[in-house]
Design an enzyme around this catalytic site. Structure first.
Site, PDB file in Angstrom:
ATOM      1  N   LEU A   1       0.859  -1.185   0.000  1.00 36.75           N
ATOM      2  CA  LEU A   1       0.000   0.000   0.000  1.00 36.75           C
ATOM      3  C   LEU A   1       0.889   1.227   0.000  1.00 36.75           C
ATOM      4  O   LEU A   1       1.738   1.384   0.883  1.00 36.75           O
ATOM      5  CB  LEU A   1      -0.899   0.013   1.249  1.00 36.75           C
ATOM      6  CG  LEU A   1      -1.632   1.336   1.559  1.00 36.75           C
ATOM      7  CD1 LEU A   1      -2.550   1.734   0.408  1.00 36.75           C
ATOM      8  CD2 LEU A   1      -2.412   1.217   2.864  1.00 36.75           C
ATOM      9  N   ILE A   2       0.695   2.101  -0.989  1.00 36.34           N
ATOM     10  CA  ILE A   2       1.464   3.340  -1.057  1.00 36.34           C
ATOM     11  C   ILE A   2       0.502   4.512  -1.195  1.00 36.34           C
ATOM     12  O   ILE A   2      -0.308   4.563  -2.130  1.00 36.34           O
ATOM     13  CB  ILE A   2       2.508   3.319  -2.196  1.00 36.34           C
ATOM     14  CG1 ILE A   2       3.217   4.682  -2.306  1.00 36.34           C
ATOM     15  CG2 ILE A   2       1.885   2.913  -3.520  1.00 36.34           C
ATOM     16  CD1 ILE A   2       4.461   4.640  -3.185  1.00 36.34           C
TER      17      ILE A   2
ATOM     18  N   GLY B   1      -0.637   8.476  -1.793  1.00 41.43           N
ATOM     19  CA  GLY B   1      -0.189   9.543  -2.689  1.00 41.43           C
ATOM     20  C   GLY B   1       0.421   9.007  -3.967  1.00 41.43           C
ATOM     21  O   GLY B   1       1.515   9.411  -4.359  1.00 41.43           O
TER      22      GLY B   1
ATOM     23  N   SER C   1      -0.936   9.049  -7.143  1.00 40.87           N
ATOM     24  CA  SER C   1      -1.495   9.549  -8.400  1.00 40.87           C
ATOM     25  C   SER C   1      -0.505  10.385  -9.193  1.00 40.87           C
ATOM     26  O   SER C   1      -0.745  10.709 -10.360  1.00 40.87           O
ATOM     27  CB  SER C   1      -2.762  10.369  -8.126  1.00 40.87           C
ATOM     28  OG  SER C   1      -2.463  11.502  -7.335  1.00 40.87           O
TER      29      SER C   1
ATOM     30  N   ILE D   1       6.599  10.977  -6.927  1.00 40.64           N
ATOM     31  CA  ILE D   1       7.329   9.831  -6.372  1.00 40.64           C
ATOM     32  C   ILE D   1       6.412   8.642  -6.167  1.00 40.64           C
ATOM     33  O   ILE D   1       6.771   7.501  -6.464  1.00 40.64           O
ATOM     34  CB  ILE D   1       7.993  10.228  -5.037  1.00 40.64           C
ATOM     35  CG1 ILE D   1       9.135  11.219  -5.275  1.00 40.64           C
ATOM     36  CG2 ILE D   1       8.518   8.995  -4.303  1.00 40.64           C
ATOM     37  CD1 ILE D   1       9.703  11.822  -4.004  1.00 40.64           C
TER      38      ILE D   1
ATOM     39  N   TYR E   1       7.084  22.808   6.949  1.00 41.76           N
ATOM     40  CA  TYR E   1       7.351  21.557   6.235  1.00 41.76           C
ATOM     41  C   TYR E   1       8.485  20.794   6.916  1.00 41.76           C
ATOM     42  O   TYR E   1       8.381  19.586   7.169  1.00 41.76           O
ATOM     43  CB  TYR E   1       7.706  21.855   4.779  1.00 41.76           C
ATOM     44  CG  TYR E   1       7.925  20.618   3.939  1.00 41.76           C
ATOM     45  CD1 TYR E   1       6.845  19.880   3.471  1.00 41.76           C
ATOM     46  CD2 TYR E   1       9.204  20.195   3.603  1.00 41.76           C
ATOM     47  CE1 TYR E   1       7.035  18.739   2.703  1.00 41.76           C
ATOM     48  CE2 TYR E   1       9.405  19.063   2.835  1.00 41.76           C
ATOM     49  CZ  TYR E   1       8.322  18.334   2.381  1.00 41.76           C
ATOM     50  OH  TYR E   1       8.520  17.195   1.621  1.00 41.76           O
TER      51      TYR E   1
END
Length: 266
Positions: A6-7, A9, A11, A14, A141
């Site tokens: 399962l990854i 992001g 779409s 990276i 960030y």
């Protein structure tokens, strides 16, 4: 039996490159996106919003129902945010933490019980080299990714008894479209930060445009998955970006600060 991965992001950037690369290697890959669209992928794309716990539970539930297990979780989804701390809206700071830090935690909290039941699993948190240091106009960030770095160390100790391995991979500048989804505090007319902040925004975009190919991240993640004893921390990027982490450990604080400020023209 192929490992189920399962990854989040997946779409674009990276995540998409890594998901496709791992699918080509024979893994059963599930990617996620807030707004999945039909596309020519070698992996399944599910809806998952990091700020919506029910969507996290639904996506993971679908994988368990179909596959019966999740062998590898790659916490990749995230968002960028820039701006002077003084001028950045607090609600945007909180949204960045909800995505980059608390969102990753919610995914892990949902996956860990299944890995514990399996008595094995691997969690890879995608952080950032920026998480090792405070950077001008990217403080939120850096702080969120740094928090995830530290949390990874904690989870590694807590989950070792269940044969669940936890590691992280910190990219430097990678050539992706991250800037398009980044929250930018506007360059306010008359702001005391206006000139230097605008210069730094241009520099950030230039660094990303000249960044490393995201396939390097995919290959490193593939290596981690196949390593029976992965390290706790990995870094991918330009030599000087990785070396900057070493310099921070050995140089006096103010000297290191001066080097960073010089680099960003401050």
């Amino acid at each position: 039996m192929s490992k189920v991965i399962l990854i989040t992001g997946a779409s674009s950037g990276i995540g998409q490159i890594t998901a496709g690369f791992l699918a080509e290697k024979g893994f059963k890959v599930y990617g996620t996106s807030r707004n999945p669209k039909k596309a020519d992928h070698d992996f399944t794309l599910l809806r998952l919003d990091l700020q919506d716990v029910s969507s996290i539970e639904d996506a993971i539930g679908k994988i368990i129902e179909t596959e019966g297990r999740i062998d590898v979780l790659i916490n990749n989804a995230g968002m960028g945010i820039t701006g002077p701390i003084e001028e950045t809206p607090t609600e945007e700071m909180k949204r960045a933490f909800d995505t980059n830090f608390f969102g990753a935690i919610e995914v892990m909290k949902c996956v860990i019980p299944h890995m514990r039941k399996q008595n094995e699993g691997l969690i890879i948190n995608v952080t950032s080299i920026a998480g090792y240091m405070g950077l001008p106009f990217r403080g939120i960030y850096s702080a969120a990714k740094g928090a995830l770095e530290i949390l990874t160390e904690t989870l590694s100790m807590e989950l070792k008894q269940f044969n669940i391995k936890v590691t992280n991979i910190a990219p430097g500048d990678i050539a992706t479209d991250i800037a398009s989804g980044r929250f930018h505090t506007p360059v306010f007319k008359g702001s005391p930060y206006a000139g230097i902040y605008k210069n730094n925004l241009d520099l950030m975009d230039e660094h990303v445009d000249k960044g490393k190919d995201p396939i390097l991240m995919a290959r490193q993640i593939y290596h981690i998955i196949n390593d029976p004893n992965p390290k706790l921390h990995y870094k991918v990027g330009e030599f000087m970006q990785k070396f900057s982490v070493v310099l921070k450990r050995i140089l006096p604080d103010r000297l290191y600060e001066k080097l960073i400020m010089n680099h960003y023209g401050m």
